[in-house]
Design a protein around this motif. Structure first.
Motif, PDB file in Angstrom:
ATOM      1  N   MET A  50      -6.864  -2.600  -8.843  1.00  0.00           N
ATOM      2  CA  MET A  50      -5.771  -1.625  -8.831  1.00  0.00           C
ATOM      3  C   MET A  50      -4.408  -2.290  -9.007  1.00  0.00           C
ATOM      4  N   THR A  51      -4.232  -3.489  -8.470  1.00  0.00           N
ATOM      5  CA  THR A  51      -2.971  -4.205  -8.644  1.00  0.00           C
ATOM      6  C   THR A  51      -2.764  -4.573 -10.109  1.00  0.00           C
ATOM      7  N   ALA A  52      -3.808  -5.088 -10.744  1.00  0.00           N
ATOM      8  CA  ALA A  52      -3.703  -5.446 -12.164  1.00  0.00           C
ATOM      9  C   ALA A  52      -3.409  -4.217 -13.014  1.00  0.00           C
ATOM     10  N   THR A  53      -4.076  -3.127 -12.721  1.00  0.00           N
ATOM     11  CA  THR A  53      -3.831  -1.890 -13.461  1.00  0.00           C
ATOM     12  C   THR A  53      -2.405  -1.392 -13.229  1.00  0.00           C
ATOM     13  N   GLY A  54      -1.954  -1.453 -11.989  1.00  0.00           N
ATOM     14  CA  GLY A  54      -0.594  -1.013 -11.675  1.00  0.00           C
ATOM     15  C   GLY A  54       0.462  -1.834 -12.384  1.00  0.00           C
ATOM     16  N   VAL A  55       0.257  -3.145 -12.452  1.00  0.00           N
ATOM     17  CA  VAL A  55       1.212  -4.013 -13.137  1.00  0.00           C
ATOM     18  C   VAL A  55       1.295  -3.655 -14.620  1.00  0.00           C
ATOM     19  N   VAL A  56       0.136  -3.438 -15.240  1.00  0.00           N
ATOM     20  CA  VAL A  56       0.118  -3.068 -16.664  1.00  0.00           C
ATOM     21  C   VAL A  56       0.797  -1.720 -16.871  1.00  0.00           C
ATOM     22  N   LEU A  57       0.490  -0.746 -16.023  1.00  0.00           N
ATOM     23  CA  LEU A  57       1.105   0.576 -16.176  1.00  0.00           C
ATOM     24  C   LEU A  57       2.609   0.549 -15.938  1.00  0.00           C
ATOM     25  N   LEU A  58       3.060  -0.228 -14.960  1.00  0.00           N
ATOM     26  CA  LEU A  58       4.498  -0.339 -14.740  1.00  0.00           C
ATOM     27  C   LEU A  58       5.198  -1.009 -15.920  1.00  0.00           C
ATOM     28  N   ALA A  59       4.561  -2.014 -16.496  1.00  0.00           N
ATOM     29  CA  ALA A  59       5.141  -2.661 -17.675  1.00  0.00           C
ATOM     30  C   ALA A  59       5.230  -1.679 -18.835  1.00  0.00           C
ATOM     31  N   LEU A  60       4.184  -0.892 -19.045  1.00  0.00           N
ATOM     32  CA  LEU A  60       4.222   0.108 -20.118  1.00  0.00           C
ATOM     33  C   LEU A  60       5.271   1.174 -19.836  1.00  0.00           C
ATOM     34  N   ALA A  61       5.418   1.561 -18.579  1.00  0.00           N
ATOM     35  CA  ALA A  61       6.427   2.560 -18.222  1.00  0.00           C
ATOM     36  C   ALA A  61       7.837   2.026 -18.467  1.00  0.00           C
ATOM     37  N   ARG A  62       8.050   0.761 -18.168  1.00  0.00           N
ATOM     38  CA  ARG A  62       9.375   0.154 -18.398  1.00  0.00           C
ATOM     39  C   ARG A  62       9.706   0.090 -19.882  1.00  0.00           C
ATOM     40  N   MET A  63       8.674  -0.112 -20.700  1.00  0.00           N
ATOM     41  CA  MET A  63       8.896  -0.223 -22.142  1.00  0.00           C
ATOM     42  C   MET A  63       9.042   1.141 -22.818  1.00  0.00           C
ATOM     43  N   SER A  64       8.614   2.204 -22.149  1.00  0.00           N
ATOM     44  CA  SER A  64       8.673   3.521 -22.776  1.00  0.00           C
ATOM     45  C   SER A  64      10.128   3.957 -22.900  1.00  0.00           C
ATOM     46  N   LEU A  74       8.793  13.207  -5.125  1.00  0.00           N
ATOM     47  CA  LEU A  74       7.349  13.170  -5.297  1.00  0.00           C
ATOM     48  C   LEU A  74       6.768  11.763  -5.122  1.00  0.00           C
ATOM     49  N   GLY A  75       7.626  10.765  -4.950  1.00  0.00           N
ATOM     50  CA  GLY A  75       7.151   9.387  -4.814  1.00  0.00           C
ATOM     51  C   GLY A  75       6.117   9.194  -3.722  1.00  0.00           C
ATOM     52  N   PRO A  76       6.386   9.654  -2.498  1.00  0.00           N
ATOM     53  CA  PRO A  76       5.384   9.484  -1.435  1.00  0.00           C
ATOM     54  C   PRO A  76       4.061  10.197  -1.733  1.00  0.00           C
ATOM     55  N   ALA A  77       4.139  11.382  -2.315  1.00  0.00           N
ATOM     56  CA  ALA A  77       2.914  12.112  -2.649  1.00  0.00           C
ATOM     57  C   ALA A  77       2.125  11.382  -3.737  1.00  0.00           C
ATOM     58  N   LEU A  78       2.828  10.862  -4.735  1.00  0.00           N
ATOM     59  CA  LEU A  78       2.147  10.116  -5.793  1.00  0.00           C
ATOM     60  C   LEU A  78       1.552   8.819  -5.261  1.00  0.00           C
ATOM     61  N   GLY A  82      -2.393   7.941  -5.369  1.00  0.00           N
ATOM     62  CA  GLY A  82      -2.907   6.692  -5.933  1.00  0.00           C
ATOM     63  C   GLY A  82      -3.709   5.896  -4.922  1.00  0.00           C
ATOM     64  N   LEU A  83      -3.234   5.880  -3.694  1.00  0.00           N
ATOM     65  CA  LEU A  83      -3.927   5.126  -2.655  1.00  0.00           C
ATOM     66  C   LEU A  83      -5.311   5.701  -2.376  1.00  0.00           C
ATOM     67  N   PHE A  84      -5.383   6.999  -2.202  1.00  0.00           N
ATOM     68  CA  PHE A  84      -6.658   7.604  -1.834  1.00  0.00           C
ATOM     69  C   PHE A  84      -7.565   7.868  -3.036  1.00  0.00           C
ATOM     70  N   ASN A  85      -7.018   8.430  -4.103  1.00  0.00           N
ATOM     71  CA  ASN A  85      -7.858   8.801  -5.236  1.00  0.00           C
ATOM     72  C   ASN A  85      -8.248   7.606  -6.098  1.00  0.00           C
ATOM     73  N   GLY A  88      -8.985   4.198  -3.143  1.00  0.00           N
ATOM     74  CA  GLY A  88     -10.079   4.605  -2.266  1.00  0.00           C
ATOM     75  C   GLY A  88     -11.384   4.758  -3.017  1.00  0.00           C
ATOM     76  N   LEU A  89     -11.331   5.370  -4.180  1.00  0.00           N
ATOM     77  CA  LEU A  89     -12.532   5.536  -4.999  1.00  0.00           C
ATOM     78  C   LEU A  89     -13.104   4.188  -5.404  1.00  0.00           C
ATOM     79  N   GLN A  90     -12.240   3.266  -5.843  1.00  0.00           N
ATOM     80  CA  GLN A  90     -12.715   1.941  -6.241  1.00  0.00           C
ATOM     81  C   GLN A  90     -13.268   1.166  -5.051  1.00  0.00           C
ATOM     82  N   ALA A  91     -12.594   1.255  -3.912  1.00  0.00           N
ATOM     83  CA  ALA A  91     -13.067   0.541  -2.727  1.00  0.00           C
ATOM     84  C   ALA A  91     -14.434   1.052  -2.299  1.00  0.00           C
TER      85      ALA A  91
END
Length: 124
Positions: A50-64, A74-78, A82-85, A88-91
């Motif tokens: 999840m950390t690796a995926t998050g880093v890639v997604l944040l980099a793509l978001a910065r480049m958009s 909505l930050g806390p809800a998101l 992400g934490l649970f869905n 949690g699913l991966q764990a």
């Protein structure tokens, strides 16, 4: 056979090959997880993934160049989503892989949308 029908048959053939390739990649995910569990804890593997995926997604978001369509607050809800869905699913998937085969894990995980839809029909 006309040129259009030959082209259509070629597109179908390529589409089937691409579909088989994606299915193989998706299935290999569980084999890789099973092998990785010999060397690392399930929660650690989920955290790394999840950390690796998050880093890639944040980099793509910065480049958009587009504007984010997310309302303020909505930050806390998101983050909770992400934490649970996602995490949690991966764990839970990695933890379950210690008890079942890779094939059964894949079948169970990827049929849960169908199980959820059938269950929702009777429970909601």
């Amino acid at each position: 056979m006309t040129a259009t029908s030959r082209q259509s048959a070629g597109i179908r053939w390529v589409s089937m090959l691409l579909f088989a390739f994606v299915c193989a990649l998706w299935g290999l995910n569980f084999v890789a997880a099973k092998v990785s569990l010999r060397f690392a804890d399930p929660l650690f593997l989920a955290a790394v993934r999840m950390t690796a995926t998050g880093v890639v997604l944040l980099a793509l978001a910065r480049m958009s160049t587009g504007r984010w369509l997310c309302r303020r607050g909505l930050g806390p809800a998101l983050l909770a989503f992400g934490l649970f869905n996602c995490f949690g699913l991966q764990a839970l998937m990695y933890a379950a892989q210690t008890h079942v085969s890779a094939g059964l894990g894949g079948i169970i995980l990827y049929t849960y949308p169908v199980i959820t839809a059938v269950g929702a029909r009777f429970l909601l």
